[in-house]
Design a protein around this motif. Structure first.
Motif, PDB file in Angstrom:
ATOM      1  N   MET A   1       0.833  -1.217   0.000  1.00  0.00           N
ATOM      2  CA  MET A   1       0.000   0.000   0.000  1.00  0.00           C
ATOM      3  C   MET A   1       0.859   1.256   0.000  1.00  0.00           C
ATOM      4  SD  MET A   1      -3.014  -0.766   2.749  1.00  0.00           S
ATOM      5  CE  MET A   1      -3.836   0.819   2.724  1.00  0.00           C
ATOM      6  N   ALA A   2       1.989   1.159   0.691  1.00  0.00           N
ATOM      7  CA  ALA A   2       2.845   2.337   0.815  1.00  0.00           C
ATOM      8  C   ALA A   2       3.831   2.460  -0.337  1.00  0.00           C
ATOM      9  CB  ALA A   2       3.595   2.274   2.147  1.00  0.00           C
ATOM     10  N   HIS A   3       4.271   1.311  -0.896  1.00  0.00           N
ATOM     11  CA  HIS A   3       5.434   1.386  -1.789  1.00  0.00           C
ATOM     12  C   HIS A   3       5.224   0.899  -3.210  1.00  0.00           C
ATOM     13  CE1 HIS A   3       7.980   2.529   1.535  1.00  0.00           C
ATOM     14  NE2 HIS A   3       7.527   1.503   2.242  1.00  0.00           N
ATOM     15  N   ASP A   4       4.209   0.121  -3.477  1.00  0.00           N
ATOM     16  CA  ASP A   4       4.144  -0.459  -4.827  1.00  0.00           C
ATOM     17  C   ASP A   4       4.243   0.655  -5.874  1.00  0.00           C
ATOM     18  OD1 ASP A   4       3.629  -1.949  -7.163  1.00  0.00           O
ATOM     19  OD2 ASP A   4       2.438  -3.400  -6.011  1.00  0.00           O
ATOM     20  N   THR A   5       5.068   0.433  -6.868  1.00  0.00           N
ATOM     21  CA  THR A   5       5.246   1.470  -7.896  1.00  0.00           C
ATOM     22  C   THR A   5       4.142   1.398  -8.961  1.00  0.00           C
ATOM     23  OG1 THR A   5       6.781  -0.070  -8.899  1.00  0.00           O
ATOM     24  CG2 THR A   5       7.731   1.799  -7.687  1.00  0.00           C
ATOM     25  N   ASP A   6       3.350   0.347  -8.908  1.00  0.00           N
ATOM     26  CA  ASP A   6       2.202   0.241  -9.807  1.00  0.00           C
ATOM     27  C   ASP A   6       0.990   0.825  -9.064  1.00  0.00           C
ATOM     28  OD1 ASP A   6       1.043  -1.265 -12.325  1.00  0.00           O
ATOM     29  OD2 ASP A   6      -0.291  -1.764 -10.657  1.00  0.00           O
ATOM     30  N   ASP A   7       0.475   1.938  -9.581  1.00  0.00           N
ATOM     31  CA  ASP A   7      -0.615   2.636  -8.867  1.00  0.00           C
ATOM     32  C   ASP A   7      -1.800   1.717  -8.596  1.00  0.00           C
ATOM     33  OD1 ASP A   7       0.590   5.088  -8.650  1.00  0.00           O
ATOM     34  OD2 ASP A   7      -0.148   5.790 -10.600  1.00  0.00           O
ATOM     35  N   PHE A   8      -2.130   0.903  -9.611  1.00  0.00           N
ATOM     36  CA  PHE A   8      -3.281   0.021  -9.429  1.00  0.00           C
ATOM     37  C   PHE A   8      -3.027  -0.958  -8.278  1.00  0.00           C
ATOM     38  CE2 PHE A   8      -5.542  -3.909  -9.980  1.00  0.00           C
ATOM     39  CZ  PHE A   8      -6.840  -3.451 -10.098  1.00  0.00           C
ATOM     40  N   ASN A   9      -1.860  -1.568  -8.272  1.00  0.00           N
ATOM     41  CA  ASN A   9      -1.595  -2.559  -7.226  1.00  0.00           C
ATOM     42  C   ASN A   9      -1.410  -1.940  -5.838  1.00  0.00           C
ATOM     43  OD1 ASN A   9      -2.042  -4.887  -8.544  1.00  0.00           O
ATOM     44  ND2 ASN A   9       0.066  -5.655  -8.474  1.00  0.00           N
ATOM     45  N   ARG A  10      -1.010  -0.659  -5.816  1.00  0.00           N
ATOM     46  CA  ARG A  10      -0.940   0.001  -4.508  1.00  0.00           C
ATOM     47  C   ARG A  10      -2.359   0.115  -3.930  1.00  0.00           C
ATOM     48  NH1 ARG A  10       2.181   4.132  -5.884  1.00  0.00           N
ATOM     49  NH2 ARG A  10       0.518   5.672  -5.809  1.00  0.00           N
ATOM     50  N   TRP A  11      -3.269   0.489  -4.782  1.00  0.00           N
ATOM     51  CA  TRP A  11      -4.687   0.556  -4.364  1.00  0.00           C
ATOM     52  C   TRP A  11      -5.197  -0.842  -4.018  1.00  0.00           C
ATOM     53  CZ3 TRP A  11      -8.772  -1.767  -7.189  1.00  0.00           C
ATOM     54  CH2 TRP A  11     -10.046  -1.476  -6.703  1.00  0.00           C
ATOM     55  N   GLU A  12      -4.835  -1.795  -4.863  1.00  0.00           N
ATOM     56  CA  GLU A  12      -5.312  -3.174  -4.721  1.00  0.00           C
ATOM     57  C   GLU A  12      -4.878  -3.791  -3.390  1.00  0.00           C
ATOM     58  OE1 GLU A  12      -7.403  -4.832  -6.155  1.00  0.00           O
ATOM     59  OE2 GLU A  12      -6.784  -6.755  -6.976  1.00  0.00           O
ATOM     60  N   ALA A  13      -3.661  -3.456  -2.960  1.00  0.00           N
ATOM     61  CA  ALA A  13      -3.176  -4.009  -1.686  1.00  0.00           C
ATOM     62  C   ALA A  13      -4.093  -3.565  -0.546  1.00  0.00           C
ATOM     63  CB  ALA A  13      -1.747  -3.539  -1.435  1.00  0.00           C
ATOM     64  N   GLY A  14      -4.527  -2.319  -0.593  1.00  0.00           N
ATOM     65  CA  GLY A  14      -5.451  -1.802   0.433  1.00  0.00           C
ATOM     66  C   GLY A  14      -6.792  -2.513   0.373  1.00  0.00           C
ATOM     67  N   GLN A  15      -7.256  -2.773  -0.842  1.00  0.00           N
ATOM     68  CA  GLN A  15      -8.541  -3.472  -0.990  1.00  0.00           C
ATOM     69  C   GLN A  15      -8.437  -4.901  -0.451  1.00  0.00           C
ATOM     70  OE1 GLN A  15     -11.528  -1.881  -2.662  1.00  0.00           O
ATOM     71  NE2 GLN A  15     -10.161  -0.365  -1.774  1.00  0.00           N
ATOM     72  N   THR A  16      -7.301  -5.542  -0.722  1.00  0.00           N
ATOM     73  CA  THR A  16      -7.111  -6.927  -0.250  1.00  0.00           C
ATOM     74  C   THR A  16      -7.089  -6.967   1.274  1.00  0.00           C
ATOM     75  OG1 THR A  16      -5.822  -7.291  -2.243  1.00  0.00           O
ATOM     76  CG2 THR A  16      -5.657  -8.975  -0.548  1.00  0.00           C
ATOM     77  N   LEU A  17      -6.372  -6.016   1.837  1.00  0.00           N
ATOM     78  CA  LEU A  17      -6.287  -5.969   3.305  1.00  0.00           C
ATOM     79  C   LEU A  17      -7.681  -5.698   3.901  1.00  0.00           C
ATOM     80  CD1 LEU A  17      -4.581  -6.036   5.831  1.00  0.00           C
ATOM     81  CD2 LEU A  17      -3.816  -3.709   5.375  1.00  0.00           C
ATOM     82  N   ALA A  18      -8.393  -4.768   3.340  1.00  0.00           N
ATOM     83  CA  ALA A  18      -9.740  -4.467   3.844  1.00  0.00           C
ATOM     84  C   ALA A  18     -10.658  -5.681   3.699  1.00  0.00           C
ATOM     85  CB  ALA A  18     -10.320  -3.273   3.083  1.00  0.00           C
ATOM     86  N   THR A  19     -10.512  -6.393   2.606  1.00  0.00           N
ATOM     87  CA  THR A  19     -11.352  -7.581   2.386  1.00  0.00           C
ATOM     88  C   THR A  19     -11.091  -8.627   3.474  1.00  0.00           C
ATOM     89  OG1 THR A  19     -11.340  -7.144   0.024  1.00  0.00           O
ATOM     90  CG2 THR A  19     -11.964  -9.370   0.691  1.00  0.00           C
ATOM     91  N   ILE A  20      -9.823  -8.817   3.802  1.00  0.00           N
ATOM     92  CA  ILE A  20      -9.478  -9.794   4.857  1.00  0.00           C
ATOM     93  C   ILE A  20     -10.167  -9.397   6.173  1.00  0.00           C
ATOM     94  CG2 ILE A  20      -7.570 -10.664   6.293  1.00  0.00           C
ATOM     95  CD1 ILE A  20      -5.765 -10.355   3.776  1.00  0.00           C
ATOM     96  N   VAL A  21     -10.103  -8.101   6.491  1.00  0.00           N
ATOM     97  CA  VAL A  21     -10.664  -7.628   7.768  1.00  0.00           C
ATOM     98  C   VAL A  21     -12.201  -7.764   7.766  1.00  0.00           C
ATOM     99  CG1 VAL A  21     -10.880  -5.616   9.284  1.00  0.00           C
ATOM    100  CG2 VAL A  21      -8.713  -6.051   8.116  1.00  0.00           C
ATOM    101  N   ILE A  22     -12.823  -7.393   6.647  1.00  0.00           N
ATOM    102  CA  ILE A  22     -14.301  -7.474   6.601  1.00  0.00           C
ATOM    103  C   ILE A  22     -14.757  -8.941   6.637  1.00  0.00           C
ATOM    104  CG2 ILE A  22     -16.381  -6.924   5.244  1.00  0.00           C
ATOM    105  CD1 ILE A  22     -14.779  -4.478   4.128  1.00  0.00           C
ATOM    106  N   LYS A  23     -14.016  -9.774   5.920  1.00  0.00           N
ATOM    107  CA  LYS A  23     -14.365 -11.212   5.911  1.00  0.00           C
ATOM    108  C   LYS A  23     -14.291 -11.815   7.310  1.00  0.00           C
ATOM    109  CE  LYS A  23     -12.662 -14.439   2.942  1.00  0.00           C
ATOM    110  NZ  LYS A  23     -11.799 -14.950   1.852  1.00  0.00           N
ATOM    111  N   ASP A  24     -13.245 -11.439   8.004  1.00  0.00           N
ATOM    112  CA  ASP A  24     -13.045 -11.926   9.355  1.00  0.00           C
ATOM    113  C   ASP A  24     -14.223 -11.487  10.243  1.00  0.00           C
ATOM    114  OD1 ASP A  24     -11.607 -13.190  11.300  1.00  0.00           O
ATOM    115  OD2 ASP A  24     -10.563 -11.350  11.940  1.00  0.00           O
ATOM    116  N   THR A  25     -14.629 -10.236  10.095  1.00  0.00           N
ATOM    117  CA  THR A  25     -15.760  -9.709  10.872  1.00  0.00           C
ATOM    118  C   THR A  25     -17.048 -10.450  10.476  1.00  0.00           C
ATOM    119  OG1 THR A  25     -14.642  -7.576  10.761  1.00  0.00           O
ATOM    120  CG2 THR A  25     -16.919  -7.560  11.535  1.00  0.00           C
TER     121      THR A  25
END
Ligand code: BAL
Ligand code: ZN
Length: 881
Positions: A559-583
């Motif tokens: 989220m902080a470092h990926d040089t690919d803008d899409f994947n930087r965003w995507e990392a945040g979405q993946t992390l959020a998905t893990i947290v929401i799924k867990d909830t």
């Protein structure tokens, strides 16, 4: 109902070289006289009948070569599908001999509520012929491989309908008897009948011109009803940009002396690319700061470009049959996406496109309507104007570019146009042009056209060998079974991959495209100096779900470092998905929701307080994945209330943890706006600032505290434009306070004379979280400003409600019965609209058993409805099978 199959394609028995049409428009009756100049297809037997499609036509007369035919064995007849049959024995044996079939029919556009064919919208007449609407105007071979030259004469009352338009160049006009007038048109380019258009109305216009690369001057004119003419400038600006872009990027020049666009209120689709005379839904063309959001402006530019680009990808080179729809739609969506990426931020556009793909196309691929981008069969073609054909189709086109490079893709496009200009062709022809221009093997790539379902790409292992300085990943693929297609074969998947230094976050190697062709493959990267973090499926290089186990820390790093803008965003979405799924899992098990992981909260806070990233990217990075996207990440059957509550819990947790920073950033943005004198601006930084500020307000409103209510009211009162005001309304929409009702009333007062603003007013209420939303929606449908016959209002109320996952799935089933009741009513008027809503009920198998049974019961109610249209029946049958 009859099903058509792709593999049953046969060329027509006859071709129609020329069409001369004459429209005599009178109240309640339009008379259409058509002269078809035909000849026999050499491949068909001498003596074959000529069978012309027709629907809802009152036949007055049939002539063959000027001689009136009578009904019967010696003249014309009708087959069991009510098509007009001209007996083969009357037609010339010599295939080179031209013959003329002349028909006169009466139609009633005023009673055409299907909005297919010629119909009345407000005070104007207009047409919509794609896919099979031309047969509702006159008898014809209504199929895209029959391409003809058209002339059109139209006559109507001069005072009521001063503007007369059709495709191509106007060749004459003048007064006629009884206060009437006429105009005639000639289109020099052969076209399939789905591109025919006619407009008769009291319209005003703006005009401009465009000089093409080769120096030809094109007159551009955009028409609307008089009260909307001040909202057409943005569309004109967009059109010119699109014309220039297509010359620069694809070497495609416009080919007529005029390009006209007309805005209509009642329209099933967004817009239509009729040759030289585009027709647009007002929602996708009218723009003003008071009525349109920034997203509307962007969408309008994209759709203007889309329809314009069809002139080459769709009109000059068209589809052989409707199974090939993605040939023109996937390709043209890809072209409009590339255009929009060039006009604003490429990364933001990519993120927006993928949010849409995941929330609309992925569910389609996982449901009863799953179909390949090139479907194998259909009952009602109108049901296949889908996210799969359009959006996944565009991703498939993008993969050619990823595999062949931009240069190679352009070579393929050039060859495609050189080979097929003026023809009706197939997706295989497109693939062959790409392969031949690049001497590349694209045989396996055909499977993207043959298989439905979203492929899953799994990174099985990722390991680093420091002694060899090698990084190795093992990747596998599989595609889940879809209805009627249990077995899937491996696809040719481009996986754009980069390697980042764990220490510095810098690129260790430039991105490369891995080509996954087998079920499981190993890829080795040499000369990797240190253990890297892999960034996989960059820029979303293939329409797949990526399964790649990563720790929250690694995701936060990306989220902080990926040089690919899409994947930087995507990392945040993946992390959020893990947290929401867990909830979600905890709520489903009857347990309390867990605390939010610190790494997630801190990563979110870091994005919120960052000052060095594009504010649009920042906005999207703060947004959690929507419920429709999350459904695809959770094992069926889904409990929609737990999912909604889990997502809300996470939203709330983030906002509570970062309340102070949220307000600080919001206030800073407010001060910036004030410092500029509170002037409305449409440049990219202003749009991005507005986007972030509005999103922050909506985020803060999740707390429902008096302070935020006050802020939202202020935001509404001081809003500079529709983007600001509608955001304030969304912020208040879920909060049961008097201020909410006051702002809703205020907005209504400002909007009641504007149909598009009213649509926004309806939609915000239909999407609300409040417990009585089902009842509110029922009331809205009785509101004097609601119109069942207007697709935009129907979408604003019923479409918005059906997409309100929480209330559509209300525990007592009231949401399902509401939607079913609407479908039954709308189906009698406009089957295309009704069937779109039936799709929501068809997803019953993915939902927990109690709701599932109630949804199924509503589908059965539809199945048992008398005279249900083929459109809706197709969805019901597929939903129940
Ligand atoms: N051809 C239908 C509308 C569009 O996709 O452009
Ligand atoms: Zn299109």
């Amino acid at each position: 109902p009859k099903e058509k199959k792709r593999l049953d394609y046969r060329p027509p028995e006859y071709w129609i070289k020329k069409v001369d049409l004459d429209f005599d428009v009178h109240k309640d009756t339009t008379t259409v006289r058509s002269v078809l100049t035909c000849y026999r297809n050499r491949g068909s037997p001498s003596g074959a009948d000529l069978v012309l499609h027709g629907e809802d036509l009152t036949l007055k007369e049939v002539k063959l070569n000027g001689k009136v035919l009578s009904e019967g064995a010696e003249g014309y007849g009708h087959d069991e599908d009510k098509q007009l049959v001209i007996r083969g024995k009357l037609l010339p044996a010599d295939p080179d001999e031209l013959f003329k079939v002349e028909t006169t029919v009466a139609i009633c556009p005023e009673k055409n509520f299907q909005l297919s064919g010629l119909y009345k919208s407000g005070g104007m007449y207009c047409t919509q012929c794609e896919a099979e609407g031309f047969r509702r105007i006159t008898y014809f071979l209504d199929r895209p491989d029959v391409m003809s030259l058209y002339t059109v004469r139209v006559e109507a009352s001069k005072s009521e309908y001063p503007v007369l338009l059709s495709n191509g160049n106007q060749i004459s006009s003048g007064d006629a008897a009884d206060g009437r007038h006429y105009a005639s048109f000639e289109d020099p380019h052969p076209k399939p009948c789905y591109l025919f258009a006619l407009v008769v109305g009291n319209l005003k216009s703006i005009h401009s011109d465009f000089t093409t690369t080769s120096g030809r001057k094109v007159r551009l004119e955009i028409f609307s009803e008089p009260h909307n003419v001040a909202k057409l400038d943005w569309a004109m600006e967009s059109l010119k940009k699109a014309m220039k872009w297509d010359e620069e990027k694809f070497g495609r020049e416009y080919d007529l002396d005029v390009f006209n666009i007309v805005a209509v209120d009642d329209f099933n689709m967004g817009a239509m690319e009729n040759k030289g005379l585009n027709v647009f839904n007002t929602a996708l063309i009218l723009a003003s700061p008071d009525t349109s959001t920034d997203a509307d402006y962007e969408r309008i530019m994209g759709v203007i470009a889309h329809e314009y680009f069809h002139n080459w990808t769709g009109n000059r080179v068209t589809c052989r049959d409707w199974f090939q729809l993605t040939l023109k739609e996937g390709l043209t969506v890809f072209r409009d996406q590339e255009f929009s990426r060039d006009m604003a931020s490429a990364a933001v556009k990519r993120i927006e496109d993928i949010i849409m793909l995941r929330s609309r196309q992925f569910p389609e691929d996982a449901g009863p309507m799953a179909h390949p981008i090139r479907p194998e069969s259909y009952i009602a073609m109108d049901n296949f104007y889908t996210a799969t054909v359009y959006e996944k189709g565009a991703e498939v086109i993008r993969m050619y570019q990823t595999l062949l490079s931009k240069h190679g893709f352009r070579k393929g496009m050039d060859l495609y146009f050189t080979r097929h200009d003026g023809q009706a062709v197939t997706c295989d022809d497109f693939r062959a042009a790409m392969a031949d221009a690049n001497t590349s093997d694209l045989k396996q790539f055909e499977r993207w056209y043959l298989q439905a379902g979203t492929p899953v790409v799994t990174v099985e292992s990722a390991s680093y060998d420091p002694s060899l300085k090698q990084f190795t990943i093992v990747v596998s693929q599989s595609t889940p079974a879809t209805p009627g297609q249990a077995e899937k074969h491996p696809l040719h998947i481009p996986i754009k991959t980069g390697l980042l230094s764990k220490a510095t976050g810098k690129e260790l190697q430039p991105s490369m495209v891995l080509e996954l062709k087998g079920e499981k493959e190993t890829f080795v990267f040499d000369n990797v100096p240190e253990e890297p973090i892999a960034s996989i499926l960059r820029d979303f290089s293939a329409p797949c779900r990526l399964k790649f186990e990563r720790s929250p820390d690694d995701l936060a790093f990306l989220m902080a470092h990926d040089t690919d803008d899409f994947n930087r965003w995507e990392a945040g979405q993946t992390l959020a998905t893990i947290v929401i799924k867990d909830t979600y899992n905890k709520l489903s098990a009857g347990e309390s929701p867990p605390a939010l992981p610190g790494v997630f909260v801190e990563a979110w806070r870091k994005v919120l307080t960052a000052t060095d990233i594009d504010r649009s990217l920042q906005t999207y990075s703060l947004r959690l994945p929507d419920e429709k996207t999350l459904i695809g990440e959770i094992a069926a059957p889904i409990a929609p209330d737990h999912l909604h509550n889990a997502r809300q819990h996470v939203r709330k947790g983030l906002v509570e943890a970062c309340k102070k920073e949220l307000r600080e950033v919001y206030d800073k943005l407010t001060q910036e706006v004030a410092a500029e004198g509170g002037v409305f601006k449409v440049d990219e930084p202003s749009i991005a600032r507005r986007r972030l500020r509005n999103a922050l307000l909506i985020s803060m409103a999740v707390l429902q505290d008096p302070e935020t209510v006050k802020l939202a009211v202020e935001h509404f009162e001081t809003g500079l434009c529709m983007s600001d005001r509608i955001s304030a309304l969304y912020a208040l929409a879920d909060i049961p306070v008097a201020e909410r009702e006051a702002v809703i009333q205020k907005f209504y007062g400002d909007s009641k004379d504007d149909k598009l603003k009213m649509c926004k007013w309806f939609a915000v209420q239909a999407q609300s979280d409040l417990p009585d939303t089902v009842e509110r929606v029922k009331e809205l449908m009785k509101h004097p400003d609601f119109e069942l016959k207007n697709p935009n209002k129907l979408r604003a109320v019923v479409g918005a409600f059906a997409n309100n996952n929480f209330h559509f799935h209300r525990k007592d089933g009231a949401g399902y019965s509401l939607v079913c009741d609407v479908i039954k009513e709308v189906d009698k008027l406009n089957p295309q609209m009704a069937s779109r809503f039936a799709v929501f009920l068809a997803g019953w198998k993915n939902v927990e058993p109690v709701r599932s049974a109630m949804m199924k019961a509503q589908l059965e109610r539809l199945r048992d409805t008398e005279n249900l249209s083929n459109d809706t029946m197709e969805i019901v049958i597929k939903g129940l099978s």
